[in-house]
Design an enzyme around this catalytic site. Structure first.
Site, PDB file in Angstrom:
ATOM      1  N   GLY A 117       0.815  -1.204   0.000  1.00 31.46           N
ATOM      2  CA  GLY A 117       0.000   0.000   0.000  1.00 31.46           C
ATOM      3  C   GLY A 117       0.852   1.258   0.000  1.00 31.46           C
ATOM      4  O   GLY A 117       1.949   1.300  -0.568  1.00 31.46           O
ATOM      5  N   SER A 118       0.378   2.287   0.674  1.00 33.43           N
ATOM      6  CA  SER A 118       1.060   3.588   0.644  1.00 33.43           C
ATOM      7  C   SER A 118       2.401   3.593   1.365  1.00 33.43           C
ATOM      8  O   SER A 118       3.172   4.547   1.221  1.00 33.43           O
ATOM      9  CB  SER A 118       0.149   4.660   1.245  1.00 33.43           C
ATOM     10  OG  SER A 118      -0.979   4.873   0.413  1.00 33.43           O
TER      11      SER A 118
END
Length: 655
Positions: A328-329
């Site tokens: 993810g981020s």
């Protein structure tokens, strides 16, 4: 008419017979003498050895297994001795009838029967298999009085492994179990010296440190020469060579911190790896849920095994080592560093973020909405998807792959635990090898876009993410993560530190690393993690992340309530602290918990408080963290160094 005998002829015939008989007797004595000479002179040494061996027996003496300690000397794995009641199936007529008869003398539970059946399936008929363990003195005396009724059944004194803290750190420690037939077959290929060292040994390390450091922990088998009676019973000991206990293995793990993290996960699934970036020492290595390794020591029964192996939560899966997830981020800071190091984008370049990114007729959306112009530092702070969609498109999959590989993404870290998996760091070559159909082998430009925000084919372990975080924390120096600090010789007491390879300099420029640190610091001071780190007595740097557990169509609004629990997004957080002199770097994931700042970052905050501030959360704070309802710590924290061990709630497994 009277026959007149020829005396001379009879005498001559008698003499001939005497001579023949004498020669036969002489020949027989000659043969006997030759045989005696052969046996007493020629084969003297060999026969004397056989006679001695008939009179004596060589019995292996199994060594005490080495201890496992945490970094502060707390015992994590030890031994205890106990009596066991064992059956050798080849010496028993009807095993079931024998067990039924034994129940009239000693208690044999259905669980004991199930465990015996499972062990028997993995053993040979002439192996001695325990039907009862941990017999009391009274039970030993009761059986001894009726031993004559049970040929093939005997009481033995054995050493058992004990994990005194139950489920805590079970994935790190692993467990020992009886050597099964497959392992016995594999041992036949060992060197003769190693095979000899396992004579009489029934147990071997199966997972974790117990398996990785098996030969260190096992020790050296001793021998006893016993004089035996004609019936084979030991009469007296003639000579002995004592066994050498296994060495103590000293871990870098802080078991109190490990327990704290496991408590903070509560009933949720996930993993956390915390590393000292200056040394590569692993301070915490958590996989939740856990299991009790004591269940396996005596041979796990069918019911318990079924419960563990069929659980939807997969407690036997070491998520920190073998669980692979999209980052993810948390991947964005590494993408930013890649842009700087490869010259693809400068830190001051501003990218307009209207809340969507159009490519190839597809619109890639962003939950952050219209963020306007963002430079690199702000792209990390506000977690701009659009910034990294465009960056991934500019870099291309192979350039991303070539930069991320040295950071350890999609690679084996080499940690001293067996069973580590690589995950997937995609490239055009990877896709050609991973798929069969020609249309699947081709890499499409649209597939690159989602890589920039840590989605797509990207799947990594928390160990890999923690190592990459530690590399950035230490300015580009890559160290091998390890759990074992040293071994201690049980006899001499000498401590031998385990040598580690020197750090590898990945060649990042200080200015580029400083940009990433500034972006990560802004996440904590004014970004998504600001409320979690409010009032901290140190400056941390980190990045929250949310990763999809299941793929959703573009432009579909995420609604956790509309999804099954196991389909909801994962919550992630990577961080290090203090910023200017990092002493700890970590990566944490809470499966299907949604927002990284709400579920993962609070766990990291309390880990930092423990390591850097000697603080242990209050009970009220722990309760809030367990259910994902925590921000900054609440209540008065306890002094971590003064919290007694074992901490309340630790399952002690006393023998």
């Amino acid at each position: 008419m009277t026959e007149i005998r020829n005396v001379a002829a009879d005498l001559a015939r008698f003499k001939r017979r005497v001579i023949v008989i004498g020669m036969v007797v002489l020949f027989a004595f000659g043969l006997l003498g030759a045989r005696l000479f052969y046996l007493q002179v020629v084969r003297h040494d060999d026969l004397a050895e056989q006679a001695e061996s008939n009179r004596t027996a060589i019995v292996p003496v199994v060594p005490n297994r080495g201890l496992i300690l945490d970094r502060n000397g707390i015992v994590l794995a030890s031994n205890y001795s106990a009596y066991t009641l064992e059956i050798t199936p080849s010496k028993v007529g009807d095993v079931e009838e024998t067990i039924d008869a034994l129940t009239q003398v000693l208690e044999v539970s259905p669980r004991d029967r199930r465990r015996f059946k499972r062990l028997r399936e993995d053993s040979r008929s002439f192996d001695s298999i325990p039907i009862r363990t941990r017999l009391s003195d009274e039970e030993v005396a009761r059986f001894a009085a009726q031993r004559y009724r049970f040929p093939g059944v005997e009481i033995k004194a054995r050493l058992f492994r004990n994990y005194p803290h139950g489920e805590v750190a079970s994935h790190v420690l692993g467990y020992i179990g009886r050597i099964n037939q497959r392992e016995k077959t594999a041992m036949e290929d060992w060197a003769e010296e190693d095979q000899a060292n396992y004579k009489g040994t029934d147990y071997i390390g199966k997972l974790g440190i117990e398996q990785s450091y098996e030969k260190t922990l096992h020790g050296q088998t001793g021998v006893e020469q016993m004089e035996t009676s004609a019936g084979g019973r030991a009469v007296r000991r003639l000579a002995s060579h004592p066994a050498t206990p296994g060495n103590t293995v000293m871990l870098s793990l802080d078991i109190k911190l490990q327990k704290l993290v496991e408590d903070m996960f509560g009933d949720r699934r996930g993993a956390l790896v915390a590393i000292d970036p200056k040394t590569g020492e692993v301070l915490a290595f958590v996989s939740k849920p856990t299991f009790d390794p004591n269940l396996f020591v005596e041979g796990i029964d069918t019911e318990s095994w079924k419960e563990l192996s069929e659980s939807l939560d997969k407690p036997l899966l070491n998520r920190a080592l073998r669980g692979t997830y999209p980052p993810g981020s948390t991947y964005k800071p590494f993408m930013a560093l890649a842009a700087l190091q490869t010259g693809k984008r400068g830190a001051s370049v501003v990218v307009n973020d209207p809340g969507y990114f159009n490519f190839g007729g597809h619109r890639f959306g962003s939950p952050e909405g219209n963020l306007g112009g963002v430079d690199m530092r702000r792209s990390i702070q506000v977690s701009s998807n659009i910034y990294y969609y465009s960056l991934a498109n500019e870099m291309g999959v192979d350039l991303i792959h070539d930069f991320m590989k040295p950071l350890g993404f999609g690679q084996l870290t080499g940690i001293d635990l067996g069973g580590e998996v690589r995950g997937v760091l995609p490239s055009t070559e990877w896709k050609r090898n991973a798929y069969k159909r020609p249309e699947q082998k081709k890499w499409y430009a649209g597939e690159t876009i989602s890589l920039g925000i840590g989605q797509g084919y990207n799947t990594f372990t928390m160990l890999q993410l923690a190592q990459a975080t530690a590399i950035v924390a230490d300015g580009g120096l890559k160290r091998k993560p390890h759990l074992v600090l040293a071994t201690r010789n049980t006899v001499s007491g000498e401590v031998a530190p385990l040598p580690q390879p020197p750090a590898e300099n990945l060649g990042y420029t200080a200015a580029n690393v400083a940009v990433i640190r500034e972006g990560l610091t802004s996440v904590v001071t004014s970004g998504t993690a600001r409320s979690v780190f409010a009032g901290a007595g140190y400056q941390a740097a980190g990045k929250t992340g949310t990763a999809q557990a299941v793929t959703q169509a573009q432009n579909t609004k995420y609604n956790a309530r509309a999804l099954e629990e196991h389909q909801r997004d994962h919550a992630l957080f990577m961080a290090f602290a203090p910023v200017n002199n990092p002493k700890i770097a970590l990566a944490v994931i809470v499966e299907n918990a949604g927002w990284g700042a709400g579920a993962a970052a609070p766990i990291a905050r309390r880990v930092f408080d423990y390591v850097l501030m000697d603080q242990y959360p209050s009970e009220a704070d722990l309760a809030a963290v367990r259910i994902g309802k925590a921000g900054a710590p609440i209540g008065k924290p306890r002094v971590a160094s003064e919290v007694a061990w074992p901490v309340a709630g630790t399952a002690a497994a006393a023998p």
